[in-house]
Design an enzyme around this catalytic site. Structure first.
Site, PDB file in Angstrom:
ATOM      1  N   ASP A  24      22.738  15.602  -7.898  1.00  0.00           N
ATOM      2  CA  ASP A  24      22.005  16.534  -8.767  1.00  0.00           C
ATOM      3  C   ASP A  24      20.646  16.018  -9.214  1.00  0.00           C
ATOM      4  O   ASP A  24      20.223  16.249 -10.357  1.00  0.00           O
ATOM      5  CB  ASP A  24      22.857  16.903  -9.998  1.00  0.00           C
ATOM      6  CG  ASP A  24      24.193  17.483  -9.611  1.00  0.00           C
ATOM      7  OD1 ASP A  24      24.254  18.187  -8.603  1.00  0.00           O
ATOM      8  OD2 ASP A  24      25.182  17.218 -10.322  1.00  0.00           O
ATOM      9  N   LYS A  27      17.608  17.345  -4.787  1.00  0.00           N
ATOM     10  CA  LYS A  27      17.522  17.348  -3.326  1.00  0.00           C
ATOM     11  C   LYS A  27      17.066  18.728  -2.829  1.00  0.00           C
ATOM     12  O   LYS A  27      16.279  18.842  -1.901  1.00  0.00           O
ATOM     13  CB  LYS A  27      18.878  16.985  -2.712  1.00  0.00           C
ATOM     14  CG  LYS A  27      19.330  15.572  -3.056  1.00  0.00           C
ATOM     15  CD  LYS A  27      20.717  15.255  -2.512  1.00  0.00           C
ATOM     16  CE  LYS A  27      21.854  16.008  -3.162  1.00  0.00           C
ATOM     17  NZ  LYS A  27      22.141  15.668  -4.553  1.00  0.00           N
ATOM     18  N   GLY A  51      25.702  21.648  -4.769  1.00  0.00           N
ATOM     19  CA  GLY A  51      24.940  22.786  -5.296  1.00  0.00           C
ATOM     20  C   GLY A  51      23.493  22.343  -5.356  1.00  0.00           C
ATOM     21  O   GLY A  51      23.147  21.485  -6.155  1.00  0.00           O
ATOM     22  N   HIS A  52      22.657  22.863  -4.476  1.00  0.00           N
ATOM     23  CA  HIS A  52      21.259  22.440  -4.390  1.00  0.00           C
ATOM     24  C   HIS A  52      20.357  23.597  -4.808  1.00  0.00           C
ATOM     25  O   HIS A  52      20.410  24.674  -4.214  1.00  0.00           O
ATOM     26  CB  HIS A  52      20.924  21.995  -2.959  1.00  0.00           C
ATOM     27  CG  HIS A  52      21.725  20.801  -2.513  1.00  0.00           C
ATOM     28  ND1 HIS A  52      21.644  20.256  -1.262  1.00  0.00           N
ATOM     29  CD2 HIS A  52      22.609  20.025  -3.183  1.00  0.00           C
ATOM     30  CE1 HIS A  52      22.449  19.206  -1.175  1.00  0.00           C
ATOM     31  NE2 HIS A  52      23.053  19.057  -2.334  1.00  0.00           N
ATOM     32  N   GLN A 255      25.502  15.235  -2.467  1.00  0.00           N
ATOM     33  CA  GLN A 255      26.007  14.214  -3.414  1.00  0.00           C
ATOM     34  C   GLN A 255      24.994  13.069  -3.560  1.00  0.00           C
ATOM     35  O   GLN A 255      23.813  13.334  -3.595  1.00  0.00           O
ATOM     36  CB  GLN A 255      27.380  13.690  -2.982  1.00  0.00           C
ATOM     37  CG  GLN A 255      28.499  14.712  -3.132  1.00  0.00           C
ATOM     38  CD  GLN A 255      28.580  15.716  -1.994  1.00  0.00           C
ATOM     39  OE1 GLN A 255      28.563  15.355  -0.832  1.00  0.00           O
ATOM     40  NE2 GLN A 255      28.669  16.985  -2.308  1.00  0.00           N
TER      41      GLN A 255
HETATM   42  P1  GDP Z   1      20.574  18.622  -6.141  1.00  0.00           P
HETATM   43  O1  GDP Z   1      22.055  18.782  -6.090  1.00  0.00           O
HETATM   44  O2  GDP Z   1      20.132  17.216  -5.947  1.00  0.00           O
HETATM   45  O3  GDP Z   1      19.847  19.566  -5.219  1.00  0.00           O
HETATM   46  O4  GDP Z   1      20.126  19.014  -7.621  1.00  0.00           O
HETATM   47  P2  GDP Z   1      20.632  20.294  -8.458  1.00  0.00           P
HETATM   48  O5  GDP Z   1      19.987  21.519  -7.917  1.00  0.00           O
HETATM   49  O6  GDP Z   1      22.104  20.284  -8.580  1.00  0.00           O
HETATM   50  O7  GDP Z   1      20.074  19.918  -9.894  1.00  0.00           O
HETATM   51  C1  GDP Z   1      18.722  19.614 -10.116  1.00  0.00           C
HETATM   52  C2  GDP Z   1      18.172  20.623 -11.135  1.00  0.00           C
HETATM   53  O8  GDP Z   1      16.935  20.149 -11.631  1.00  0.00           O
HETATM   54  C3  GDP Z   1      17.870  21.983 -10.535  1.00  0.00           C
HETATM   55  O9  GDP Z   1      18.092  22.957 -11.519  1.00  0.00           O
HETATM   56  C4  GDP Z   1      16.385  21.895 -10.195  1.00  0.00           C
HETATM   57  O10 GDP Z   1      15.764  23.158 -10.192  1.00  0.00           O
HETATM   58  C5  GDP Z   1      15.882  21.052 -11.334  1.00  0.00           C
HETATM   59  N1  GDP Z   1      14.719  20.195 -11.066  1.00  0.00           N
HETATM   60  C6  GDP Z   1      14.360  19.558  -9.928  1.00  0.00           C
HETATM   61  N2  GDP Z   1      13.285  18.772 -10.153  1.00  0.00           N
HETATM   62  C7  GDP Z   1      12.961  18.928 -11.466  1.00  0.00           C
HETATM   63  C8  GDP Z   1      11.968  18.352 -12.313  1.00  0.00           C
HETATM   64  O11 GDP Z   1      11.156  17.525 -11.918  1.00  0.00           O
HETATM   65  N3  GDP Z   1      11.988  18.743 -13.628  1.00  0.00           N
HETATM   66  C9  GDP Z   1      12.880  19.637 -14.123  1.00  0.00           C
HETATM   67  N4  GDP Z   1      12.818  19.956 -15.405  1.00  0.00           N
HETATM   68  N5  GDP Z   1      13.835  20.181 -13.349  1.00  0.00           N
HETATM   69  C10 GDP Z   1      13.879  19.823 -12.046  1.00  0.00           C
HETATM   70  P1  IMO Z   2      25.146  17.683  -5.094  1.00  0.00           P
HETATM   71  O1  IMO Z   2      24.936  17.708  -3.600  1.00  0.00           O
HETATM   72  C1  IMO Z   2      27.350  15.933  -8.437  1.00  0.00           C
HETATM   73  C2  IMO Z   2      31.553  14.894  -7.716  1.00  0.00           C
HETATM   74  C3  IMO Z   2      32.619  15.701  -8.437  1.00  0.00           C
HETATM   75  C4  IMO Z   2      33.707  14.664  -8.576  1.00  0.00           C
HETATM   76  C5  IMO Z   2      33.590  13.856  -7.278  1.00  0.00           C
HETATM   77  C6  IMO Z   2      34.579  14.288  -6.196  1.00  0.00           C
HETATM   78  O2  IMO Z   2      24.855  18.983  -5.747  1.00  0.00           O
HETATM   79  O3  IMO Z   2      24.418  16.533  -5.698  1.00  0.00           O
HETATM   80  P2  IMO Z   2      34.794  16.398  -4.615  1.00  0.00           P
HETATM   81  O4  IMO Z   2      34.845  17.856  -4.910  1.00  0.00           O
HETATM   82  O5  IMO Z   2      33.668  16.002  -3.718  1.00  0.00           O
HETATM   83  O6  IMO Z   2      36.096  15.847  -4.139  1.00  0.00           O
HETATM   84  O7  IMO Z   2      34.538  15.689  -6.033  1.00  0.00           O
HETATM   85  O8  IMO Z   2      32.264  14.066  -6.809  1.00  0.00           O
HETATM   86  N1  IMO Z   2      30.594  15.707  -6.927  1.00  0.00           N
HETATM   87  C7  IMO Z   2      29.318  15.927  -7.284  1.00  0.00           C
HETATM   88  N2  IMO Z   2      28.644  15.570  -8.396  1.00  0.00           N
HETATM   89  N3  IMO Z   2      26.711  16.597  -7.453  1.00  0.00           N
HETATM   90  C8  IMO Z   2      27.366  16.935  -6.318  1.00  0.00           C
HETATM   91  O9  IMO Z   2      26.737  17.485  -5.253  1.00  0.00           O
HETATM   92  C9  IMO Z   2      28.740  16.637  -6.215  1.00  0.00           C
HETATM   93  N4  IMO Z   2      29.683  16.845  -5.265  1.00  0.00           N
HETATM   94  C10 IMO Z   2      30.803  16.260  -5.711  1.00  0.00           C
HETATM   95  O10 IMO Z   2      32.161  16.148  -9.679  1.00  0.00           O
HETATM   96  O11 IMO Z   2      33.428  13.803  -9.631  1.00  0.00           O
HETATM   97 MG    MG Z   3      23.607  19.627  -7.256  1.00  0.00          MG
END
Ligand code: GDP
Ligand code: IMO
Ligand code: MG
Length: 509
Positions: A24, A27, A51-52, A255
């Site tokens: 999170d 990416k 979840g990206h 992840q």
């Molecule tokens: P991922 O799983 O690595 O793709 O990240 P997620 O989408 O789960 O979570 C990252 C969150 O931070 C998303 O809501 C993005 O829109 C947001 N985001 C990404 N870069 C920035 C940043 O530089 N600042 C802020 N405030 N939000 C960001």
């Molecule tokens: P992105 O790609 C954050 C965590 C779960 C749990 C552990 C195992 O959005 O960064 P699983 O369902 O894979 O067996 O869960 O890994 N987890 C994540 N945490 N971002 C993710 O994906 C994750 N995918 C799995 O919360 O602790």
């Molecule tokens: Mg994510």
């Protein structure tokens, strides 16, 4: 392409983007950003546990299985769900539907014929195991990821290509479901029924009162999915290999390194290897094929979803309990605690809120740290250099720092530079570790990490918005001081700084 982007990508034909923390970190934002440069975008690991988030034209798109380069499909770019992923057909079907509803195309989407299939039985087992695990709960997303990867290694899994051959699908599925029926017999039948009635398992479609799993229903539904996906299914590994050094290839990790089954905080990890090594394998390449590997960290904090040790967590165990409470989400938390300022109470010394627990909630609110897949609150803590030093032992140093704008208002920013080990004397990897030893490099094993107390250096915050910074020169001196410290302590090479979710809120160094 901007001059600085061009400089970073000079001579690069294959670029990987993955996370150096617990996921999170942004990416989605960066894969979307670099998709403009790429010809081929490929996801290498994980499944719909990811979840990206992509912010574009004032909208948000969250991808789970589909690569985050999909907005460039209409530009003729190929997006690939690679062979190292695990695919739940219903999720793919729903994501495609979501794209159609937004008027987005997926004409150039490919799926690896040999990516592994997630079956309803695997999802049931994942959820049941978590349900009965008590204190040892991993906090899985409940998507069947663990059982699906285990079944692959145990030689009892199915692959995407099986959906296209009824004569293979039926015997393989029957064998697989028979095996699971025997396992599921040991668990509470009411609980199984409840799980199988969940929407994610097609609201009971696969449930049979007598036999638990309805083989025919699963078979016919999976065949329908096969018909829908047939035009996407190819030997993507061979294709990627053939394009190496010719086309621009962008590799997307899911992840993060600390969730890697191989390198992460085991057993509180996912079941794939999200490191560059696992990613390369998951698309049929080798790590050495990546000309540039950009690792993302949040600056200067971290988050974690689910269970497992987190030494710098704000509010420690109380925070973990709150975030992992059944049904907890942004609305519930707001109802219980209201909106909190990141510096918390006026009566207290600036930045020194004595209730770190509340400051953690405040940072979560400021960073909107709620899961993109499950909606769960993400546990929040300060940047942990021992963990960063550890991931750098198996990575190149190029780093993207995201979410710095989240700390804009903070009076004080603590950085954990080392740990004091406060556990029993133990033997680890050929050396002894004693109570009160100081550790510079984290040991990722959960049973050791749980005894590590962070030692902090505190820095004054910059207390202004970073959103207006257009180049490194514009950044406040307080910010530069912290970055200098992190660089000198760890050897990272910052390449990009992100100050907002939008493509434009990006500064190349
Ligand atoms: P991922 O799983 O690595 O793709 O990240 P997620 O989408 O789960 O979570 C990252 C969150 O931070 C998303 O809501 C993005 O829109 C947001 N985001 C990404 N870069 C920035 C940043 O530089 N600042 C802020 N405030 N939000 C960001
Ligand atoms: P992105 O790609 C954050 C965590 C779960 C749990 C552990 C195992 O959005 O960064 P699983 O369902 O894979 O067996 O869960 O890994 N987890 C994540 N945490 N971002 C993710 O994906 C994750 N995918 C799995 O919360 O602790
Ligand atoms: Mg994510």
């Amino acid at each position: 392409m901007e001059k600085k982007t061009a400089k970073l990508l000079q001579g690069v034909k294959t670029l990987s983007i993955n996370c150096r923390q617990w996921g999170d970190t942004g990416k989605g934002k960066f894969v979307d950003l670099f998709a403009d440069w790429a010809d081929i975008i490929v996801r290498g690991n994980g499944g719909d546990n990811a979840g990206h988030t992509i912010s574009y034209e004032g909208q948000e798109l969250i991808t789970h299985l589909i690569p985050s380069g999909i907005l460039y499909d209409s530009h003729g770019k190929i997006n690939i769900i690679g062979s190292g992923t695990v695919v739940y057909p219903r999720t793919l079907n729903q994501e495609l539907k979501g794209l159609r509803e937004r008027g987005l195309s997926y004409d150039n989407l490919w799926v690896a014929f040999n990516a592994h299939l997630i079956t309803p039985a695997e999802i049931v087992l994942d959820r049941i195991k978590e349900n009965v695990a008590g204190q040892n709960k991993i906090g899985s997303t409940g998507k069947g990821i663990g059982p699906a990867y285990s079944d692959f290694i145990a030689r009892q899994g199915l692959i995407v290509n099986d959906l296209l051959n009824p004569i293979f699908l039926w015997p393989k599925l029957k064998r697989h479901l028979n095996y699971y029926r025997n396992i599921l017999k040991n668990y509470d039948s009411d609980l199984i029924k409840e799980i199988m009635n969940h929407e994610h398992l097609e609201s009971g479609l696969y449930y049979d009162d007598q036999r638990i799993l309805d083989d025919e229903k699963i078979y016919f539904r999976y065949l329908e999915y096969g018909k829908e996906f047939k035009k996407f299914v190819f030997d993507t590994d061979s294709f990627i290999k053939s394009q190496l050094g010719i086309k621009n290839i962008l590799v997307e990790g899911a992840q993060g390194d600390l969730l890697s089954v191989k390198f992460g905080t085991y057993p509180f990890v996912t079941s794939s290897d999200p490191s560059v090594w696992g990613l390369a394998e998951g698309i049929g390449l080798r790590e050495a094929n990546f000309d540039l590997s950009l690792g993302i960290i949040k600056g200067f904090y971290m988050t974690r979803v689910g269970g497992g040790p987190f030494p710098t967590e704000l509010g420690g165990l109380n925070s973990e309990r709150l975030c992992n409470k059944e049904g907890m989400n942004r609305e519930q938390e707001l109802k219980s605690y209201g909106e909190i300022s990141v510096n918390c109470d006026d009566d207290l010394l600036p930045g020194h809120h004595d209730d770190e627990f509340l400051q953690g909630i405040a940072l979560r609110q400021a960073g909107q740290e709620y899961g993109a897949t499950t909606g769960r609150p993400r546990r929040v803590g300060w940047l942990d250099l021992p963990l960063l030093r550890y991931v750098l032992t198996f990575n190149r140093p190029d780093i993207i720092l995201t979410k710095l704008d989240v700390l804009d208002e903070l009076e004080i920013i603590p950085i954990c530079h080392s740990y004091q080990y406060q556990g029993p004397d133990i033997f680890w990897r050929g050396r002894e570790i004693h109570h009160l030893d100081q550790l510079q490099v984290a040991i990722p094993a959960a049973e050791i990490l749980q005894y590590c107390q962070p030692i902090y250096t505190e820095f004054p915050g910059w207390k202004k918005s970073l959103k207006t910074c257009k180049s490194f020169a514009d950044f406040p001196s307080e910010f530069k001081e912290i970055l200098k410290f992190v660089v000198s302590e760890t050897g990272i090479q910052p390449r990009i700084i992100s100050v907002g979710p939008d493509r434009k809120e990006t500064i190349f160094l």
